[in-house]
Design an enzyme around this catalytic site. Structure first.
Site, PDB file in Angstrom:
ATOM      1  N   ASP A  62       0.336 -14.051   7.718  1.00 56.94           N
ATOM      2  CA  ASP A  62       0.269 -12.632   7.399  1.00 56.94           C
ATOM      3  C   ASP A  62       0.091 -11.767   8.640  1.00 56.94           C
ATOM      4  OD1 ASP A  62      -2.425 -13.365   7.941  1.00 56.94           O
ATOM      5  OD2 ASP A  62      -2.887 -13.520   5.816  1.00 56.94           O
ATOM      6  N   ASN A 128     -13.526 -14.012  -2.263  1.00 60.61           N
ATOM      7  CA  ASN A 128     -12.975 -13.818  -3.609  1.00 60.61           C
ATOM      8  C   ASN A 128     -11.886 -14.841  -3.938  1.00 60.61           C
ATOM      9  OD1 ASN A 128     -10.847 -12.912  -2.046  1.00 60.61           O
ATOM     10  ND2 ASN A 128     -10.782 -10.843  -2.910  1.00 60.61           N
ATOM     11  N   HIS A 130      -9.219 -15.535  -2.064  1.00 61.76           N
ATOM     12  CA  HIS A 130      -7.857 -15.258  -1.600  1.00 61.76           C
ATOM     13  C   HIS A 130      -7.428 -16.257  -0.524  1.00 61.76           C
ATOM     14  CE1 HIS A 130      -9.516 -12.303   1.622  1.00 61.76           C
ATOM     15  NE2 HIS A 130      -8.935 -13.272   2.289  1.00 61.76           N
ATOM     16  N   GLU A 135      -4.530 -11.582  -3.007  1.00 62.05           N
ATOM     17  CA  GLU A 135      -5.770 -11.200  -3.663  1.00 62.05           C
ATOM     18  C   GLU A 135      -5.786 -11.669  -5.118  1.00 62.05           C
ATOM     19  OE1 GLU A 135      -8.089 -10.090  -1.928  1.00 62.05           O
ATOM     20  OE2 GLU A 135      -7.421  -8.710  -0.384  1.00 62.05           O
TER      21      GLU A 135
END
Length: 235
Positions: A62, A128, A130, A135
């Site tokens: 990314d 979380n 990810h 996400e």
């Protein structure tokens, strides 16, 4: 899914380099790379090892949207500082965060990934759950896409910027389907902040609300983690 408990990140980096060495012996040619603090010890050990990267290709997960490649907070800069300038690959690909058309850039990056299938993918994991910047709620079928970062991810990344207002709000990320296409995956997790995400990844239901849980369906995943990150798992 294999779990290897290590004392700390330094040991984790050493273990991952040995896994990579075995994959290279099997013919691996393309490495999928990640940023953040979790893979740093792996890159350090890789630089110090006798492994030659000059005939290999790398693709990164990314990049932030809006940052120039030479911006100290960009992932281009991170990779150059922590690996490429010390031990370059034959070719290294990262998404272009300054592309005039971000959607077109995602299509271009998917083409790059199809031409350079990943043999060995490095991952971190968010609190979380990810992976990459995928996400909670991201489709398991997703390809490289433009991501609106969640408040929790922006807050987690604020430590790398002078103020939280400087943290980019979007990124271009490999999709979950891209990640799952890798032949072999190594995921790093360190610290108690990752314990809940790891528990869900390993033992929870497979759900798009915890993106990393998709890894339960991959045939070659190794989790390298310390005791704190594994603390919510039953022995």
């Amino acid at each position: 899914m294999k779990i290897i408990q290590v004392a700390d990140q330094n040991e984790g980096g050493k273990v991952a380099v040995e896994i990579l060495r075995s994959k290279l012996a099997e013919g691996a040619k393309t490495l999928g790379l990640a940023t953040g603090s979790s893979p740093l010890s792996f890159y350090k050990e890789l630089i110090e090892s006798d492994i030659d990267l000059s005939d290999l290709v790398s693709v990164n997960l990314d990049e932030y949207v809006g940052l120039e490649a030479d911006d100290p907070q960009s992932y281009h800069y991170f990779m150059n500082e922590n690996l490429f300038s010390h031990k370059p690959f034959k070719k290294s690909f990262l998404p272009n965060g300054k592309a005039e058309d971000a959607e077109e850039e995602t299509e271009d990056y998917n083409r790059i990934l199809s031409e350079n299938p990943v043999d060995f993918q490095i991952l971190g994991i968010g609190t979380n759950g990810h992976i990459g910047f995928n996400e909670p709620g991201t489709s398991f079928d997703s390809q490289t896409h433009l991501v609106d970062l969640t408040p929790s991810t922006i807050e987690a990344n604020a430590r790398f910027f002078e103020t939280i207002d400087q943290v980019p709000t979007q990124a271009i990320s490999m999709g979950i389907a891209n990640i799952m296409a890798a032949k072999s995956i190594v995921l790093f997790a360190y610290g108690k902040g990752k314990a809940q995400a790891i528990a869900g990844t390993v033992a929870g239901p497979v759900t798009e609300e915890l993106p990393a849980s998709v890894l339960q369906g991959h045939e070659d995943v190794t989790i390298i983690a310390d005791a704190e990150a594994l603390s919510l798992l039953d022995n």
